[in-house]
Design an enzyme around this catalytic site. Structure first.
Site, PDB file in Angstrom:
ATOM      1  N   VAL A  77      46.598  25.106  38.496  1.00 13.31           N
ATOM      2  CA  VAL A  77      46.035  25.348  37.160  1.00 13.31           C
ATOM      3  C   VAL A  77      47.078  25.837  36.147  1.00 13.31           C
ATOM      4  O   VAL A  77      46.795  25.912  34.960  1.00 13.31           O
ATOM      5  CB  VAL A  77      44.823  26.327  37.187  1.00 13.31           C
ATOM      6  CG1 VAL A  77      43.652  25.736  37.944  1.00 13.31           C
ATOM      7  CG2 VAL A  77      45.215  27.690  37.747  1.00 13.31           C
ATOM      8  N   SER A 167      37.071  40.635  36.334  1.00 10.53           N
ATOM      9  CA  SER A 167      37.091  41.563  37.476  1.00 10.53           C
ATOM     10  C   SER A 167      36.817  42.967  36.948  1.00 10.53           C
ATOM     11  O   SER A 167      37.132  43.266  35.786  1.00 10.53           O
ATOM     12  CB  SER A 167      38.476  41.532  38.120  1.00 10.53           C
ATOM     13  OG  SER A 167      38.616  42.611  39.028  1.00 10.53           O
ATOM     14  N   TYR A 179      47.406  41.952  37.034  1.00 18.76           N
ATOM     15  CA  TYR A 179      46.072  41.410  37.316  1.00 18.76           C
ATOM     16  C   TYR A 179      45.044  41.932  36.305  1.00 18.76           C
ATOM     17  O   TYR A 179      44.237  41.171  35.768  1.00 18.76           O
ATOM     18  CB  TYR A 179      45.683  41.800  38.743  1.00 18.76           C
ATOM     19  CG  TYR A 179      44.388  41.205  39.242  1.00 18.76           C
ATOM     20  CD1 TYR A 179      44.330  39.879  39.654  1.00 18.76           C
ATOM     21  CD2 TYR A 179      43.227  41.964  39.315  1.00 18.76           C
ATOM     22  CE1 TYR A 179      43.140  39.330  40.124  1.00 18.76           C
ATOM     23  CE2 TYR A 179      42.038  41.431  39.783  1.00 18.76           C
ATOM     24  CZ  TYR A 179      42.001  40.119  40.197  1.00 18.76           C
ATOM     25  OH  TYR A 179      40.817  39.575  40.660  1.00 18.76           O
ATOM     26  N   ALA A 180      45.098  43.251  36.025  1.00 21.02           N
ATOM     27  CA  ALA A 180      44.150  43.850  35.069  1.00 21.02           C
ATOM     28  C   ALA A 180      44.302  43.201  33.697  1.00 21.02           C
ATOM     29  O   ALA A 180      43.311  42.867  33.032  1.00 21.02           O
ATOM     30  CB  ALA A 180      44.381  45.354  34.975  1.00 21.02           C
ATOM     31  N   ALA A 181      45.573  43.004  33.267  1.00 20.41           N
ATOM     32  CA  ALA A 181      45.804  42.388  31.954  1.00 20.41           C
ATOM     33  C   ALA A 181      45.264  40.959  31.934  1.00 20.41           C
ATOM     34  O   ALA A 181      44.641  40.521  30.962  1.00 20.41           O
ATOM     35  CB  ALA A 181      47.301  42.399  31.634  1.00 20.41           C
ATOM     36  N   SER A 182      45.460  40.223  33.038  1.00 22.94           N
ATOM     37  CA  SER A 182      44.972  38.831  33.074  1.00 22.94           C
ATOM     38  C   SER A 182      43.447  38.795  33.017  1.00 22.94           C
ATOM     39  O   SER A 182      42.853  37.963  32.334  1.00 22.94           O
ATOM     40  CB  SER A 182      45.493  38.103  34.324  1.00 22.94           C
ATOM     41  OG  SER A 182      44.835  38.540  35.500  1.00 22.94           O
ATOM     42  N   LYS A 183      42.806  39.731  33.720  1.00 24.75           N
ATOM     43  CA  LYS A 183      41.335  39.706  33.791  1.00 24.75           C
ATOM     44  C   LYS A 183      40.699  40.274  32.509  1.00 24.75           C
ATOM     45  O   LYS A 183      39.582  39.905  32.147  1.00 24.75           O
ATOM     46  CB  LYS A 183      40.863  40.466  35.037  1.00 24.75           C
ATOM     47  CG  LYS A 183      41.263  39.775  36.343  1.00 24.75           C
ATOM     48  CD  LYS A 183      40.639  38.382  36.456  1.00 24.75           C
ATOM     49  CE  LYS A 183      40.981  37.684  37.751  1.00 24.75           C
ATOM     50  NZ  LYS A 183      40.356  36.359  37.878  1.00 24.75           N
TER      51      LYS A 183
HETATM   52  P1  NAD Z   1      40.687  33.454  47.480  1.00 23.31           P
HETATM   53  O1  NAD Z   1      42.130  33.648  47.686  1.00 23.31           O
HETATM   54  O2  NAD Z   1      39.792  33.498  48.674  1.00 23.31           O
HETATM   55  O3  NAD Z   1      40.411  32.089  46.683  1.00 23.31           O
HETATM   56  C1  NAD Z   1      41.155  31.739  45.535  1.00 23.31           C
HETATM   57  C2  NAD Z   1      41.481  30.262  45.584  1.00 23.31           C
HETATM   58  O4  NAD Z   1      42.223  29.935  44.387  1.00 23.31           O
HETATM   59  C3  NAD Z   1      42.372  29.869  46.774  1.00 23.31           C
HETATM   60  O5  NAD Z   1      41.810  28.826  47.538  1.00 23.31           O
HETATM   61  C4  NAD Z   1      43.697  29.486  46.143  1.00 23.31           C
HETATM   62  O6  NAD Z   1      44.397  28.466  46.832  1.00 23.31           O
HETATM   63  C5  NAD Z   1      43.260  29.034  44.743  1.00 23.31           C
HETATM   64  N1  NAD Z   1      44.374  29.115  43.794  1.00 23.31           N
HETATM   65  C6  NAD Z   1      45.284  30.113  43.673  1.00 23.31           C
HETATM   66  N2  NAD Z   1      46.202  29.795  42.762  1.00 23.31           N
HETATM   67  C7  NAD Z   1      45.881  28.568  42.282  1.00 23.31           C
HETATM   68  C8  NAD Z   1      46.465  27.701  41.326  1.00 23.31           C
HETATM   69  N3  NAD Z   1      47.592  28.036  40.691  1.00 23.31           N
HETATM   70  N4  NAD Z   1      45.867  26.519  41.073  1.00 23.31           N
HETATM   71  C9  NAD Z   1      44.730  26.170  41.733  1.00 23.31           C
HETATM   72  N5  NAD Z   1      44.148  26.934  42.662  1.00 23.31           N
HETATM   73  C10 NAD Z   1      44.712  28.125  42.936  1.00 23.31           C
HETATM   74  O7  NAD Z   1      40.234  34.581  46.425  1.00 23.31           O
HETATM   75  P2  NAD Z   1      38.803  35.035  45.891  1.00 23.31           P
HETATM   76  O8  NAD Z   1      38.672  36.466  46.186  1.00 23.31           O
HETATM   77  O9  NAD Z   1      37.742  34.082  46.280  1.00 23.31           O
HETATM   78  O10 NAD Z   1      39.090  34.941  44.320  1.00 23.31           O
HETATM   79  C11 NAD Z   1      38.433  34.030  43.459  1.00 23.31           C
HETATM   80  C12 NAD Z   1      38.449  34.583  42.049  1.00 23.31           C
HETATM   81  O11 NAD Z   1      37.695  35.805  41.997  1.00 23.31           O
HETATM   82  C13 NAD Z   1      39.831  34.943  41.533  1.00 23.31           C
HETATM   83  O12 NAD Z   1      39.922  34.603  40.162  1.00 23.31           O
HETATM   84  C14 NAD Z   1      39.899  36.445  41.695  1.00 23.31           C
HETATM   85  O13 NAD Z   1      40.811  37.045  40.814  1.00 23.31           O
HETATM   86  C15 NAD Z   1      38.461  36.805  41.385  1.00 23.31           C
HETATM   87  N6  NAD Z   1      38.034  38.124  41.871  1.00 23.31           N
HETATM   88  C16 NAD Z   1      37.974  38.387  43.210  1.00 23.31           C
HETATM   89  C17 NAD Z   1      37.559  39.646  43.638  1.00 23.31           C
HETATM   90  C18 NAD Z   1      37.467  40.022  45.087  1.00 23.31           C
HETATM   91  O14 NAD Z   1      37.167  41.186  45.375  1.00 23.31           O
HETATM   92  N7  NAD Z   1      37.685  39.100  46.023  1.00 23.31           N
HETATM   93  C19 NAD Z   1      37.195  40.615  42.690  1.00 23.31           C
HETATM   94  C20 NAD Z   1      37.276  40.308  41.327  1.00 23.31           C
HETATM   95  C21 NAD Z   1      37.683  39.048  40.933  1.00 23.31           C
END
Ligand code: NAD
Length: 285
Positions: A77, A167, A179-183
């Protein structure tokens, strides 16, 4: 409530995404994968993408084997051209239109601020924030422009939706300046798109998960890139005992269900909102 109205509501509650075309980024694992499974169950045609081919292929083949209509494309992405290819393929599933864009791809690279390199900072901003921006922009011809054509031809526009993932860390978290800044940036982006694209009947909302058990939040083992320190996990367990719901910790499916709400017509009159999903454990965004 009269029986016929109850039956009518029940009928509306299944197949919530019937006839909708949905694009999901980060669909190979965790929250993205759970969302893909749920969307398929609710009748959406799916274009899934992920950076990693193996988990993406596994997700696609599971959905296909249960009768779903789905395609998968490997994509980063951070790259404009990859995002454009994904959206084009999504629109091909839907006669030139994308109904739902779900930006889930995201990553962490935690370090205390004074040890965080510019490279660490840019990496996270690029994946989480710029990636979301690039996907929305690449979807514009198939969401915004198609809406203009619909209005000119039919005098009305169907509902389309964008869901971004913020997040609870957006409000600040030790070790997560990048991460905080991105979210937090995702919140501003979401609210701006909501304002700019309301005119085209496109809703744009964000979900802000708290702690969800995935690859990103497992206790980090020696040599692994992802995860959190043991002490942080202990703190999370303690917080859950104090203020969290009396159940297991948050699962990907808990987030997928809320994303489904924003993707479906149940939320057709909701836009520019950020919904915290944290089981009562952490303050709202
Ligand atoms: P995860 O690692 O299980 O899944 C994330 C997926 O995104 C992976 O399959 C990875 O390969 C893919 N990815 C990473 N970089 C990429 C890129 N450059 N291009 C395309 N795909 C890419 O993580 P998750 O916990 O399921 O996270 C999903 C989303 O939720 C993220 O945006 C994360 O920041 C957000 N989030 C997660 C939590 C948590 O507690 N798990 C909390 C808040 C927010």
């Amino acid at each position: 409530m009269c029986l016929s109205k109850q039956r009518y509501i029940m009928k509306q509650m299944s197949g919530l995404l019937k006839d909708k075309v949905a694009v999901i980024t980060g669909a190979g694992r965790g929250i993205g994968q759970a969302t893909a499974f749920l969307f398929a169950k609710e009748g959406a045609k799916l274009l899934l993408c992920d950076l990693d081919k193996k988990p993406l292929d596994e997700t696609v083949s599971k959905i296909k084997s249960s009768g779903g209509i789905v395609e998968g494309i490997v994509c980063d992405v951070r790259k404009k051209e990859d995002c454009e290819n994904v959206m084009k393929a999504g629109a091909n599933l839907g006669n030139g239109s994308i109904d739902v864009l779900t930006n889930i791809a995201g990553i962490t690279c935690d370090k205390i601020l004074h040890t965080m390199s510019l490279e660490d900072w840019n990496f996270i901003l690029n994946v989480n924030l710029t990636g979301t921006f690039l996907c929305i922009q690449a979807a514009s011809p198939y969401m915004r422009e198609i809406a203009k054509k619909e209005e000119a031809k039919l005098g009305k526009i169907k509902t389309r939706s964008i869901i971004n993932i913020s997040s609870t860390s957006a409000m600040g978290n030790i070790g997560q300046a990048n991460y905080a800044a991105s979210k937090a940036g995702i919140i501003g982006l979401t609210k701006t798109v909501a304002k700019e694209w309301a005119r085209f009947n496109i809703t744009c909302n964000a979900v802000a998960p708290g702690y969800i058990e995935t690859r990103l939040t497992q206790v980090r083992k020696e040599g692994e890139d992802f995860g959190i320190p043991e002490e942080q996990k202990q703190m999370i367990d303690m917080m859950q005992k104090q203020t969290g719901l009396a159940r297991e910790l948050g699962q990907s499916e808990d987030i997928a269900k809320v994303i489904l709400f924003f993707a479906s017509d149940l939320s057709a009159y909701v836009t520019g909102q950020v919904l915290t999903v944290a089981g009562g454990m952490i303050g709202t965004v």
